[in-house]
Motif scaffolding. Structure first.
Motif, PDB file in Angstrom:
ATOM      1  N   LYS A 265      -5.017   7.655  20.329  1.00  0.00           N
ATOM      2  CA  LYS A 265      -5.745   6.424  19.943  1.00  0.00           C
ATOM      3  C   LYS A 265      -5.149   5.287  20.613  1.00  0.00           C
ATOM      4  O   LYS A 265      -5.987   4.417  21.076  1.00  0.00           O
ATOM      5  N   GLN A 266      -3.892   4.995  20.580  1.00  0.00           N
ATOM      6  CA  GLN A 266      -3.265   3.403  20.968  1.00  0.00           C
ATOM      7  C   GLN A 266      -3.495   3.979  22.601  1.00  0.00           C
ATOM      8  O   GLN A 266      -3.703   2.523  23.238  1.00  0.00           O
TER       9      GLN A 266
ATOM     10  N   ASP B 190      -5.750   5.082  24.352  1.00  0.00           N
ATOM     11  CA  ASP B 190      -7.266   4.745  24.455  1.00  0.00           C
ATOM     12  C   ASP B 190      -7.324   3.133  24.399  1.00  0.00           C
ATOM     13  O   ASP B 190      -7.994   2.471  25.143  1.00  0.00           O
ATOM     14  N   SER B 191      -6.899   2.640  23.509  1.00  0.00           N
ATOM     15  CA  SER B 191      -7.036   1.423  22.928  1.00  0.00           C
ATOM     16  C   SER B 191      -6.652   0.139  24.023  1.00  0.00           C
ATOM     17  O   SER B 191      -7.009  -0.896  24.346  1.00  0.00           O
ATOM     18  N   TYR B 192      -5.200   0.652  24.591  1.00  0.00           N
ATOM     19  CA  TYR B 192      -4.327  -0.270  25.426  1.00  0.00           C
ATOM     20  C   TYR B 192      -4.460   0.153  26.816  1.00  0.00           C
ATOM     21  O   TYR B 192      -3.659  -0.340  27.698  1.00  0.00           O
ATOM     22  N   ASN B 193      -5.020   1.350  27.045  1.00  0.00           N
ATOM     23  CA  ASN B 193      -5.088   1.833  28.427  1.00  0.00           C
ATOM     24  C   ASN B 193      -3.695   2.114  28.945  1.00  0.00           C
ATOM     25  O   ASN B 193      -3.182   1.779  30.274  1.00  0.00           O
TER      26      ASN B 193
ATOM     27  N   GLU C  16       1.343   1.731  17.540  1.00  0.00           N
ATOM     28  CA  GLU C  16       0.341   0.671  17.690  1.00  0.00           C
ATOM     29  C   GLU C  16       1.160  -0.577  18.349  1.00  0.00           C
ATOM     30  O   GLU C  16       0.704  -0.901  19.471  1.00  0.00           O
TER      31      GLU C  16
ATOM     32  N   TRP D  14       1.075  -1.608  22.167  1.00  0.00           N
ATOM     33  CA  TRP D  14       0.754  -2.785  22.626  1.00  0.00           C
ATOM     34  C   TRP D  14       1.808  -3.572  23.702  1.00  0.00           C
ATOM     35  O   TRP D  14       1.514  -4.217  24.684  1.00  0.00           O
TER      36      TRP D  14
END
Length: 186
Positions: A41-42, A44-47, A110, A114
């Motif tokens: 999930k993370q 994908d969110s932050y590439n 997460e 980031w």
């Protein structure tokens, strides 16, 4: 009668070991990845490459949650409290207490991911420089690169003046290489 059993059991046992060795999934037992859904999930969110996240977690805590280092780094990604607070503020991430960062892998991953994205932006996606900065801090890595102490390559990792960071990079790269061999996809 006993000799016949031994002659039968030993080759059968060896055959089973060979079959286990050549089966595709046995290495996943040696190199497991925890928190796959949170990492995916993370990622994908932050590439950020999920194998990089998993490798950092493996080196930092071997996927054991609620860890706190002797210098105060917290959780599965071993975030320093000041770094976590800064990331939450800069990334406009959901508020998280230090207790949640330490005990909740999803929250820790997460914030840590980031932070990896932030480091990737600073270091032009050079994963070795990102790994070094995750361990030694971005200021140190920028200084080494500017002064020519280290050129950002694995071949010259021995030039890094902090032994812990040299070793850290080598370990993260080792697990990254193993994970990408063992797992076709994440």
């Amino acid at each position: 009668m006993r000799m016949v059993k031994k002659r039968f059991v030993l080759p059968l046992f060896l055959l089973m070991l060979i079959a286990l060795f050549f089966s595709s999934g046995w290495m996943a037992w040696v190199y497991p990845i925890g928190y796959k859904e949170e990492i995916r999930k993370q990622s994908d969110s932050y590439n950020i490459d999920p194998f990089l996240i998993a490798s950092i977690i493996r080196v930092e805590t071997n996927f054991k949650s609620s860890k706190e280092s002797r210098v105060g780094a917290m959780g599965v990604m071993q975030l320093m409290p000041d770094t976590a607070d800064w990331a939450i503020e800069q990334g406009k991430l959901p508020e998280a207490t230090h207790d949640r960062i330490k005990h909740e892998p999803a929250t820790n991953i997460e914030i840590g991911t980031w932070y990896l994205r932030n480091l990737s932006n600073q270091f032009g996606d050079n994963s070795l420089e990102v790994i070094a900065a995750y361990n030694a801090g971005p200021g140190n890595v920028k200084k080494w690169l500017k002064e020519g102490t280290w050129d950002g390559t694995l071949e010259n990792v021995r030039d890094i003046p902090i032994g812990e960071t040299r070793h850290y990079i080598q370990r993260v790269v080792y697990y990254y290489n193993q994970y990408t061999k063992v797992y076709e996809t994440f």
